[in-house]
Design an enzyme around this catalytic site. Structure first.
Site, PDB file in Angstrom:
ATOM      1  N   GLU A   1    -102.295 -82.536   7.642  1.00 12.39           N
ATOM      2  CA  GLU A   1    -101.655 -83.240   6.529  1.00 12.39           C
ATOM      3  C   GLU A   1    -100.948 -82.295   5.572  1.00 12.39           C
ATOM      4  OE1 GLU A   1    -103.896 -87.164   5.028  1.00 12.39           O
ATOM      5  OE2 GLU A   1    -105.211 -85.422   5.152  1.00 12.39           O
TER       6      GLU A   1
ATOM      7  N   LYS B   1     -99.767 -91.893  -0.367  1.00 13.21           N
ATOM      8  CA  LYS B   1    -101.187 -92.013  -0.705  1.00 13.21           C
ATOM      9  C   LYS B   1    -101.757 -93.343  -0.255  1.00 13.21           C
ATOM     10  CE  LYS B   1    -105.050 -90.741  -2.647  1.00 13.21           C
ATOM     11  NZ  LYS B   1    -105.854 -89.693  -2.002  1.00 13.21           N
TER      12      LYS B   1
ATOM     13  N   ASN C   1     -91.710-103.203  -4.094  1.00 16.24           N
ATOM     14  CA  ASN C   1     -92.541-102.551  -3.082  1.00 16.24           C
ATOM     15  C   ASN C   1     -92.815-103.554  -1.974  1.00 16.24           C
ATOM     16  OD1 ASN C   1     -92.715-100.332  -4.725  1.00 16.24           O
ATOM     17  ND2 ASN C   1     -94.854-100.640  -5.298  1.00 16.24           N
ATOM     18  N   GLY C   2     -92.817-103.074  -0.722  1.00 16.75           N
ATOM     19  CA  GLY C   2     -93.113-103.962   0.398  1.00 16.75           C
ATOM     20  C   GLY C   2     -91.927-104.111   1.321  1.00 16.75           C
TER      21      GLY C   2
ATOM     22  N   TRP D   1     -90.110 -95.029  -1.007  1.00 19.40           N
ATOM     23  CA  TRP D   1     -90.402 -94.356   0.261  1.00 19.40           C
ATOM     24  C   TRP D   1     -89.660 -95.140   1.328  1.00 19.40           C
ATOM     25  CZ3 TRP D   1     -93.306 -94.918   4.937  1.00 19.40           C
ATOM     26  CH2 TRP D   1     -93.696 -93.703   5.535  1.00 19.40           C
TER      27      TRP D   1
ATOM     28  N   HIS E   1    -113.330 -80.596  30.447  1.00 19.81           N
ATOM     29  CA  HIS E   1    -112.606 -81.726  31.024  1.00 19.81           C
ATOM     30  C   HIS E   1    -111.129 -81.698  30.640  1.00 19.81           C
ATOM     31  CE1 HIS E   1    -116.292 -83.594  32.515  1.00 19.81           C
ATOM     32  NE2 HIS E   1    -116.847 -83.197  31.377  1.00 19.81           N
TER      33      HIS E   1
ATOM     34  N   CYS F   1     -94.436 -96.037  -2.347  1.00 19.73           N
ATOM     35  CA  CYS F   1     -93.575 -96.607  -3.381  1.00 19.73           C
ATOM     36  C   CYS F   1     -94.381 -96.863  -4.647  1.00 19.73           C
ATOM     37  CB  CYS F   1     -92.902 -97.891  -2.937  1.00 19.73           C
ATOM     38  SG  CYS F   1     -91.874 -97.748  -1.469  1.00 19.73           S
TER      39      CYS F   1
ATOM     40  N   GLU G   1    -112.040 -84.859  10.717  1.00 25.28           N
ATOM     41  CA  GLU G   1    -111.541 -84.865   9.344  1.00 25.28           C
ATOM     42  C   GLU G   1    -110.981 -83.499   8.964  1.00 25.28           C
ATOM     43  OE1 GLU G   1    -110.564 -85.970   5.447  1.00 25.28           O
ATOM     44  OE2 GLU G   1    -110.707 -87.018   7.369  1.00 25.28           O
TER      45      GLU G   1
ATOM     46  N   ARG H   1     -98.146 -91.184  -4.604  1.00 24.37           N
ATOM     47  CA  ARG H   1     -98.063 -92.267  -3.628  1.00 24.37           C
ATOM     48  C   ARG H   1     -97.042 -91.967  -2.530  1.00 24.37           C
ATOM     49  NH1 ARG H   1    -100.138 -97.228  -5.450  1.00 24.37           N
ATOM     50  NH2 ARG H   1     -98.570 -98.405  -4.302  1.00 24.37           N
TER      51      ARG H   1
ATOM     52  N   LYS I   1    -107.085 -82.884   7.756  1.00 25.00           N
ATOM     53  CA  LYS I   1    -106.712 -82.249   6.497  1.00 25.00           C
ATOM     54  C   LYS I   1    -105.717 -81.118   6.728  1.00 25.00           C
ATOM     55  CE  LYS I   1    -108.211 -84.768   3.695  1.00 25.00           C
ATOM     56  NZ  LYS I   1    -107.972 -85.698   4.724  1.00 25.00           N
TER      57      LYS I   1
END
Length: 624
Positions: free
Chosen positions: A504, A619, A100-101, A74, A520, A2, A497, A27, A501
């Site tokens: 994402e 973000k 926001n929140g 969002w 295993h 947001c 990482e 964001r 990526k």
């Protein structure tokens, strides 16, 4: 997630709000909207989808006032839709709020407001806020007993009363038709920045939205609210006590938040990694002696004697940086390190106290879970060191000590240059701690420092030698259903990482495995043609990795290896090799991650994905 923007001054507000909202697209959002005071009333326009849809809606119907607020949402409470988009208004349309929140007690508040005649249109928790402001502006109950009416019609007082009833986290901006010359804002556990201009003032939830207009900002702290007029800004606590705020001069130029000729911010930010490394190192190392200086951070002898362990707390990419940091610190300082996901840390009854140093890592400095972990650690008496990219962020202000990464603004949702800067910061901290603890010899420190100073030119070399090859690999494997990454030690941390990526931005199912775990269970997933990235830069387990590569090749996997320059053996065992410059194996994560970032980027492009704004992601995750 947001974004909030606001403007009050002598210019047309709508174009400024739209431009600043676009600066916050990174964001993450699924709807957008704005409210502008125009000819004695507040005009609200909002739409599901990208800001482009809102712009299309505004053509020929653009509010013409010089004060307004805007928002990118969002979805949390209520699906993405025009109705659920912000701003939200009260019944009369006289009071408008962006938020926001999360308002945790919104159901209770909604029932109370409905009992007093308010009606609601949306599914959101936010909509209770403008109704609360309306209720208290016209003189609602002054306390839970319903005794004396509150305020005499002042917007600031009504907002103060409304947020006193709201539980949860929020950053809000409020406008009223009755007081069109001001915007009232408040913050609790969600970032809010005020930008200072000449005869105009600005509002945003992140600094990049303001840089085209001003580099002078005020960062609101939790429990603070502000009144913005065109002539000034007044800050107070929720209780009404005046607060004198320092003005922060932001060093980022507006060019850092433009694409600069690149197709996407993600690619631009990968190419900015050499600069991010140089800036993070600047002023912190003495190349002659090998000593590291970390601004005002200092550990005295008594603290070092008491220090039993270090706890690293982070989320996502920052967590992966922490996994590298664990190996680095333990190797250089011989102090045990534990790494825990921030979302698990605060609920695990963590064993931290005065004899534990807690390191929190956050690109934005506003990550909700990481902030909660920081507060939990401090509540238990632990000293907290923050590694963050944003000066004045919540993490930076609430920690005892800060190492700023100086990566510059990172706009793409998928973190790249910030991760590399976090690694470099952890190297510097590890060298500093190793020297202070007496575990790292001066000559070894000097050698490491010299190698770290060479990392920017090594990364530049990787772009020149391997970017086109990596792009070709990405196009070849872009339609694969699965991609695997394997490694040992630091290579395993980097594999995690690289896998993240790829997931994402390309939506390919990607997994990272410790190579020694293949037998295993995970070897069952290796089938003919499946791509496997094998990282082989840790020399103490090199022979073991060769055995693991043979295992996946025996199942007909296609193997792309990352290995040191001069490694002649690896090419005989795999399908492709990407060579990185030979450095101390402790430093290879900075180099080996670059081809993996490029692979993820080019695979996403080949698949037609929205690289900078992946679906369902934001973000800065500012709610738990």
């Amino acid at each position: 997630m947001c974004g909030i923007v606001g403007y009050i001054g002598d210019k047309q507000a709508t174009p400024i709000l739209l431009e600043n909202l676009k600066k916050l697209e990174y964001r993450g959002y699924d709807s957008s909207g704005l409210a502008v005071y125009d000819r004695d009333r507040i005009e609200v326009r909002k739409a599901e989808g990208r800001i482009a849809r809102l712009e299309e809606m505004l053509k020929g119907d653009e509010p013409g006032g010089s004060a307004g607020i805007g928002h990118t949402r969002w979805a949390t409470h209520g699906r993405p839709s025009d109705i659920n988009a912000h701003p939200h208004a009260d019944c009369s349309g006289e009071f408008v709020v962006v938020h926001n929140g999360i308002i945790e007690n919104y159901l209770e508040l909604k029932e109370w407001l409905e009992s007093r005649g308010h009606t609601f249109k949306s599914e959101t928790d936010t909509e209770v806020l403008p109704h609360l402001v309306e209720e208290f502006y016209r003189g609602g109950p002054g306390d839970s007993e319903g005794d004396d009416p509150v305020n005499d019609g002042e917007l600031e007082a009504a907002v103060r009363e409304a947020i006193g009833r709201a539980q949860g986290s929020f950053a809000i901006a409020v406008m009223s038709q009755r007081e069109p010359d001001r915007i009232v804002v408040a913050r609790k556990n969600s970032p809010l920045i005020v930008g200072l201009g000449d005869g105009e003032n600005f509002l945003a939830s992140d600094i990049p939205a303001l840089l085209a207009w001003t580099n002078r900002v005020i960062v609101l702290d939790d429990g603070e609210m502000a009144v913005l007029t065109r002539d000034g800004v007044r800050v107070s606590t929720f209780d009404g006590e005046p607060v004198a705020k320092d003005v922060l001069d932001v060093k980022w130029g507006p060019g850092l938040i433009e694409k600069g000729g690149y197709e996407h911010f993600m690619l631009k930010e990968i190419h900015e990694e050499p600069r991010a490394i140089r800036d993070t190192l600047a002023g912190r190392i003495n190349g002659r002696t090998g000593e590291v200086s970390l601004e005002d951070f200092e550990l005295d002898d008594d603290y070092l004697r008491r220090l039993k362990k270090i706890a690293i707390v982070a989320c996502g990419t920052a967590y992966h940086a922490g996994l590298v940091g664990k190996k680095v610190i333990e190797r250089l300082a011989r102090i045990p390190v534990e790494v825990e996901l921030a979302s698990e840390f605060r609920y695990s009854d963590p064993m931290v106290g005065p004899d534990v140093l807690t390191i929190v890592i956050s690109q934005s400095g506003e990550t909700a879970d990481t902030l909660a972990g920081l507060r939990e650690a401090r509540a238990r008496g632990s000293r907290v060191l923050a590694i963050t990219n944003v000066v004045g962020s919540s993490v930076a202000r609430e920690a005892d000590d800060v190492i700023h990464t100086w990566a510059g603004p990172e706009i793409a949702v998928a973190s790249t240059k910030a991760y590399v800067a976090q690694l470099v910061s952890l190297y510097l901290f590890g060298i500093y701690l190793g020297r202070r603890a007496g575990a790292l010899k001066p000559e070894d420190s000097k050698r490491l420092v010299e190698e770290i100073r060479q990392l920017p030119q090594h990364v530049d070399m990787l772009f020149g030698r391997h970017e086109e090859r990596v792009r070709d690999f990405a196009r070849e494997f872009a339609r694969c259903e699965d991609v695997f990454f394997i490694g040992r030690g630091l290579d395993y941390a980097v594999s995690m990482e690289g896998s993240l990526k790829l997931k994402e931005v390309s939506y390919i199912r990607a997994e990272a495995y410790a190579a020694g775990e293949l037998k295993h269970g995970t070897l069952a997933l290796i089938v003919q043609g499946v791509p496997v990235f094998a990282l082989t830069t840790q020399l103490d387990v090199y022979e073991k990795m060769l055995s693991n590569i043979k295992e996946v090749k025996a199942r007909d996997a296609t193997v792309i290896a990352l290995a040191f320059e001069g490694d002649e053996t690896i090419g005989k065992l795999v399908d492709y090799v990407i060579h990185i410059p030979k450095v101390d194996p402790l430093l290879t994560p900075v180099l080996s991650v670059v081809p993996l970032q490029l692979f993820a980027y080019y695979a996403a492009v080949a698949r037609g994905c929205d690289v900078d704004k992946p679906r369902n992601l934001a973000k800065s995750v500012t709610v738990e």
